[in-house]
Motif scaffolding. Structure first.
Motif, short mmCIF file in Angstrom:
data_model
loop_
_atom_site.label_atom_id
_atom_site.label_comp_id
_atom_site.label_asym_id
_atom_site.label_seq_id
_atom_site.Cartn_x
_atom_site.Cartn_y
_atom_site.Cartn_z
N THR A 2 0.83 -1.20 0.00
CA THR A 2 0.00 0.00 0.00
C THR A 2 0.87 1.26 0.00
N ASN A 3 0.26 2.36 -0.38
CA ASN A 3 0.98 3.63 -0.40
C ASN A 3 1.26 4.12 1.02
N TRP A 4 2.38 4.80 1.18
CA TRP A 4 2.74 5.42 2.44
C TRP A 4 3.66 6.59 2.15
N ILE A 5 3.94 7.39 3.17
CA ILE A 5 4.74 8.60 3.02
C ILE A 5 6.05 8.45 3.80
N LEU A 54 9.03 -0.97 13.16
CA LEU A 54 9.00 0.47 13.37
C LEU A 54 8.27 0.75 14.69
N ILE A 55 8.30 2.00 15.11
CA ILE A 55 7.68 2.40 16.37
C ILE A 55 6.49 3.31 16.07
N SER A 227 9.20 -2.98 4.71
CA SER A 227 9.07 -4.34 4.21
C SER A 227 9.34 -5.35 5.32
N ALA A 228 10.35 -5.11 6.16
CA ALA A 228 10.69 -6.03 7.24
C ALA A 228 9.55 -6.15 8.24
N GLN A 229 8.79 -5.07 8.41
CA GLN A 229 7.65 -5.08 9.32
C GLN A 229 6.41 -5.69 8.68
N GLY A 230 6.41 -5.81 7.36
CA GLY A 230 5.24 -6.34 6.67
C GLY A 230 4.28 -5.29 6.22
N GLY A 231 4.75 -4.03 6.15
CA GLY A 231 3.92 -2.93 5.69
C GLY A 231 3.43 -2.04 6.82
#
Length: 233
Positions: A2-5, A54-55, A227-231
């Motif tokens: 999905t899109n993200w910034i 990520l946090i 990617s490592a977090q799965g999105g």
């Protein structure tokens, strides 16, 4: 995906890119992944260059946590380091990220072992040092500062041109960072004259230098973390 910034906070300014297209944007409607915050817990070294997760930010969105070493933090350089490490899995050497501050990081097989940070760019900005100079004067001032780095304030006091100031500032930094670049492969990640000057300074010491684009490595590093977090959502 999905899109993200992707958002990069340096000082009071923030730059944003639509991902995965990498188009720079002014506003954000998708989840934000930010680098450069000083409010999130740091990762102690040694650790993987690309984090597993990520946090969650207090105000929403996601943040990539910085590295912590010897009481200092990596000041946003973590994304660039992650970008290069993710594309060069078995690489061993030193990554030097030139931003508002300069971070020298020892990387081995995808792990960050240690780093040292300098505020050379911040000092240059405070002294209003221009980004144009005479190369011969720059190299002469660099040599003088590397031979007597403890006299940095005196070198700056008698400097009359940007060539002298940049040479003095980078000479002092290179001397202090010698354990990082001596006998190492060095990748300089940065844009502008400051990064190229640092590369020139390293070459005077016989150091093999490779250059990589800051924005490219920054976005590659954040994409690897997402990617490592799965999105993100």
């Amino acid at each position: 995906m999905t899109n993200w910034i992707a958002a990069d906070k340096q000082g009071r300014s923030v730059r944003m890119w639509q991902m995965p297209s990498r188009q720079e944007v002014e506003t954000a409607d998708d989840p934000i992944v930010m680098v450069g915050s000083t409010t999130v817990a740091a990762r102690s070294l040694p650790c993987a260059a690309v984090p597993d997760a990520l946090i969650r930010g207090d105000a929403g969105g996601w943040q990539m946590s910085p590295f912590e070493w010897d009481g200092d933090h990596s000041a946003g350089a973590e994304a660039c380091i992650a970008g290069y490490a993710s594309e060069n899995a078995n690489w061993d050497g030193v990554i030097c990220v030139v931003r508002d501050s300069t971070v020298w990081a020892h990387v081995s097989a995808g792990e960050v072992i240690s780093f040292q940070r300098f505020v050379t760019g911040t000092l240059a900005a405070a002294l209003s040092v221009a980004d144009q100079w005479d190369q011969d004067r720059f190299l002469a001032a660099l040599s003088d500062a590397m031979s007597r780095p403890e006299r940095l304030a005196a070198h700056l006091a008698k400097a009359t041109q940007s060539s002298d100031m940049w040479g003095a500032l980078l000479g002092a930094e290179l001397t202090a960072a010698r354990p990082y670049w001596l006998g190492q492969q060095v990748v300089v990640i940065g844009q502008g004259r400051g990064a190229s000057a640092l590369g020139d300074a390293l070459k005077t010491q016989g150091v093999p230098v490779e250059f990589a684009d800051e924005t490219d490595m920054f976005l590659t590093g954040l994409a690897a973390a997402v990617s490592a977090q799965g999105g993100v959502a």
